[in-house]
Scaffold this active site. Structure first.
Site, short mmCIF file in Angstrom:
data_model
loop_
_atom_site.label_atom_id
_atom_site.label_comp_id
_atom_site.label_asym_id
_atom_site.label_seq_id
_atom_site.Cartn_x
_atom_site.Cartn_y
_atom_site.Cartn_z
N HIS A 1 5.37 4.81 -2.70
CA HIS A 1 4.18 4.25 -2.07
C HIS A 1 4.51 2.86 -1.55
O HIS A 1 5.10 2.05 -2.26
CB HIS A 1 3.03 4.17 -3.08
CG HIS A 1 1.80 3.51 -2.55
ND1 HIS A 1 1.29 2.33 -3.07
CD2 HIS A 1 0.98 3.85 -1.52
CE1 HIS A 1 0.21 1.99 -2.39
NE2 HIS A 1 0.00 2.90 -1.46
N SER A 2 4.15 2.59 -0.30
CA SER A 2 4.31 1.25 0.29
C SER A 2 5.77 0.79 0.24
O SER A 2 6.66 1.50 0.70
CB SER A 2 3.37 0.27 -0.43
OG SER A 2 3.29 -0.96 0.23
#
EC number: 3.1.1.3
Length: 619
Positions: free
Chosen positions: A254-255
């Site tokens: 994520h990210s």
């Protein structure tokens, strides 16, 4: 007590509940401790046996419980303060209801998970210790992701479950934030942080600075080492606890976590066969060709007296291979032994001839100029020292560790990979390029996510096309999206029809009144009609291209990064989110953990590799 196996977490109490209480303002029953429940149970049994009620008990917190009869039992809280004689009133304040047993109590008790594990997925978090708007850790968010996946397996893979073809997918969190901030850098930052707006500065130091840490050679090395070694450690531990596991492994980030995984994947060896024969992978020292333990290795180097120091610092052979001269010095290892240890690992590395593959320099050069077999090339510095390799696409010069497995699919949620590659100077990704050890790559994002960027335009820079629309987990598009597209299509038809009518009226109004020109005018009129109709068609085609792209798979070659399949996948925004995209921007970046559409796409792609499909294909 319940103890975490794969991650660090404080032990939690497992309480067997038999007696409960609830106040007027409480929305659920709260269980008493096991020891006090036992006292209540004995008193209750005695009262029932002897038929003697109005029993009073005092809890460990000096609270009074009165058993009036089997159907009326109350709990009085102590009132603050006492009278002049030092005694405290016992039956003051609004009493709580006391209940025995769990009948008529709506308790959400988890029914457990299927024992069979089909696939393992490691999930790497982004910046900061919190992963959503409720400031929960990666462990809690992955727990949600796992729960959503179990529910979706029951609803969308029902036939496969009934036929006992599938069990479940295990999602395990990988935490790199805590090891990074335990290096002492927070203390150094605190010394130079201004005292004003303290909370905002603390948030910046603890969260946003992670991006800058990843662009620092020192801390980037710490981050990639932590992520790779954690995944390797958990994978080894998982196999020990699940010796019958035959499934594959995938990774999700994520990210910023997706960028870390992307950089690690681009720097893997072509095949695990190369790795198995190596005596020294950067983060895996113990392999088939090296059965020596750390103690035996130190004994071989005549450095046995330092074994206790390494044992105290919890440094195993794998960790020792990652240690620098500075790390050994901080542990109190003298210069001579330090040189012996470092030379030992360096010699073993050179003897196996390992060269870390790196991408071509990005300044003025695109990946498409790289040899098409792998898209990689090796490069050492001017001194001939292979320890410092030019990564070439703006990545920090660090040693990228090796993974002890081949990931099948790489899922990126709300990923800034495209932006980072562009900022590093990369203009184009060679359509023939693919990860050395990973076949699949899915870039999944919310349309309002401010951190997410696309990948496909870097593979096919000359063509504009929409990303793949992720179907709603209940099927079809969300109603407001269909309505919006219908209105857009209708308005374009009206506009084109109106323009065509006006054009025809204008032609007839300006037409010359000579009879000799009637035939030619008819021809012109026909040409004008065909011209307007062709313009109309082109306008409609131009405007409806996004709809067509979403509904039909376009014949666009997006390269081999995902095995020839599409790479960019966009979620459908909720109706309330479409009112103000700025208002929901931050929430959009943190929505993936509880998004059924995201989890279903992950499950669908994982199980497709095993030849198992959804009960009903989503449209």
């Amino acid at each position: 007590m319940r103890y975490a196996v794969y991650w660090d977490e404080l032990a939690s109490e497992v309480r067997r509940c038999t007696w409960f209480y609830k106040g007027d303002k409480d929305n659920k029953y709260v269980p008493y401790s096991e020891s006090f429940s036992q006292v209540l149970e004995e008193t209750y049994k005695l009262a029932v046996t002897l038929d003697e009620w109005k029993k009073k008990l005092e809890s460990p917190n000096r609270e009074i419980i009165i058993l009036h009869n089997p159907k009326l039992m109350v709990h009085y809280q102590p009132v603050a303060g006492s009278d002049e004689w030092g005694s405290t009133p016992t039956e003051q304040g609004r009493p709580r209801t006391v209940k025995r047993g769990v009948e008529n109590i709506s308790v959400d008790i988890h029914c457990g998970e299927p024992l069979q594990i089909d696939h393992l997925v490691f999930v790497v978090h982004g910046i900061g210790p919190a992963c959503d708007l409720r400031f929960r850790s990666i462990v809690q968010c992955v727990n949600d992701f796992r729960s959503v996946s179990l529910n979706l397996l029951q609803t969308h893979f029902k036939k496969a479950q009934e036929n006992q073809q599938i069990g479940r997918v295990e999602f395990l969190p990988v935490n790199w934030h805590s090891p990074l901030h335990s290096t002492g850098v927070d203390v150094d930052l605190q010394r130079i942080t201004l005292p004003s707006i303290n909370r905002l500065r603390h948030f910046t130091n603890d969260t946003i600075l992670d991006v800058f840490f990843y662009n620092s050679p020192t801390y980037c090395q710490t981050i990639v080492d932590t992520v790779a070694s954690e995944m390797n450690r958990i994978y080894t531990l998982f196999l020990q606890r699940n010796p019958d596991f035959k499934g594959g492994v995938s990774i999700a980030g994520h990210s910023l976590g997706s960028l870390i995984l992307f950089d690690i994947l681009t720097n893997q060896k072509e095949s695990l066969g190369d790795m198995d024969g190596e005596k020294d992978a950067p983060n895996i020292v113990v392999d088939e060709g090296d059965t020596l333990t750390l103690e035996e290795g130190l004994k071989k180097l005549q450095l046995s007296e330092f074994f206790n120091i390494f044992e105290k610092e919890k440094v195993d052979k794998e960790a020792l291979a990652l240690c620098t001269d500075k790390d050994l010095q901080e542990m109190g290892i003298p210069l001579g032994p330090r040189k012996k240890i470092l030379n030992y690992f360096r010699t073993r590395k050179n003897s196996t001839g390992i060269n870390r593959p790196t991408l071509q320099p990005a300044s003025g050069v695109t990946i498409s100029n790289i040899p098409k077999e792998s898209g990689f090339c090796s490069k050492t510095d001017a001194t001939g020292n292979g320890d410092y390799l030019d990564v070439g696409i703006g990545q920090v010069s660090v040693k990228y560790p090796r993974l002890i497995y081949k990931p099948e699919i790489f899922f990126a949620f709300g990923s800034p990979i495209g932006m980072f590659l562009t900022v590093r100077g990369l203009k184009r990704i060679d359509p023939n390029y693919k990860f050395p050890t990973c076949k699949g790559f899915f870039n999944i994002y919310h349309p309002f996510d401010p951190v997410a960027y696309r990948i496909e335009p870097m593979v096919v820079p000359g063509v504009e096309f929409e990303p793949m629309l992720i179907p709603h987990h209940k099927g079809r598009k969300r109603m407001h999206l269909e309505l919006r597209e219908g209105l857009t299509r209708m308005s374009m038809d009206l506009k084109n029809n109106l323009l065509g009518s006006l054009r025809m009226a204008w032609k007839s109004f300006t037409r010359a009144p000579y009879p000799a020109l009637q035939a030619s005018e008819t021809t012109e009129e026909t040409e004008a009609e065909s011209e307007s109709s062709s313009e109309k068609l082109s306008d409609v085609n131009t405007e409806e291209t996004p709809v067509a792209v979403k509904e039909e798979v376009p014949p666009i070659n997006v390269g081999m990064l995902n095995g020839g399949q599409r790479i960019d996948y966009v979620l459908q925004e909720k109706p309330i989110e479409s009112f103000n995209e700025y208002l929901f921007a931050l929430q959009s970046h943190l929505c993936y953990w509880e998004s059924e559409d995201t989890v279903l796409l992950v499950l669908k792609e994982i199980y497709q590799t095993q030849g198992i499909f959804l009960d009903q294909p989503l449209q």
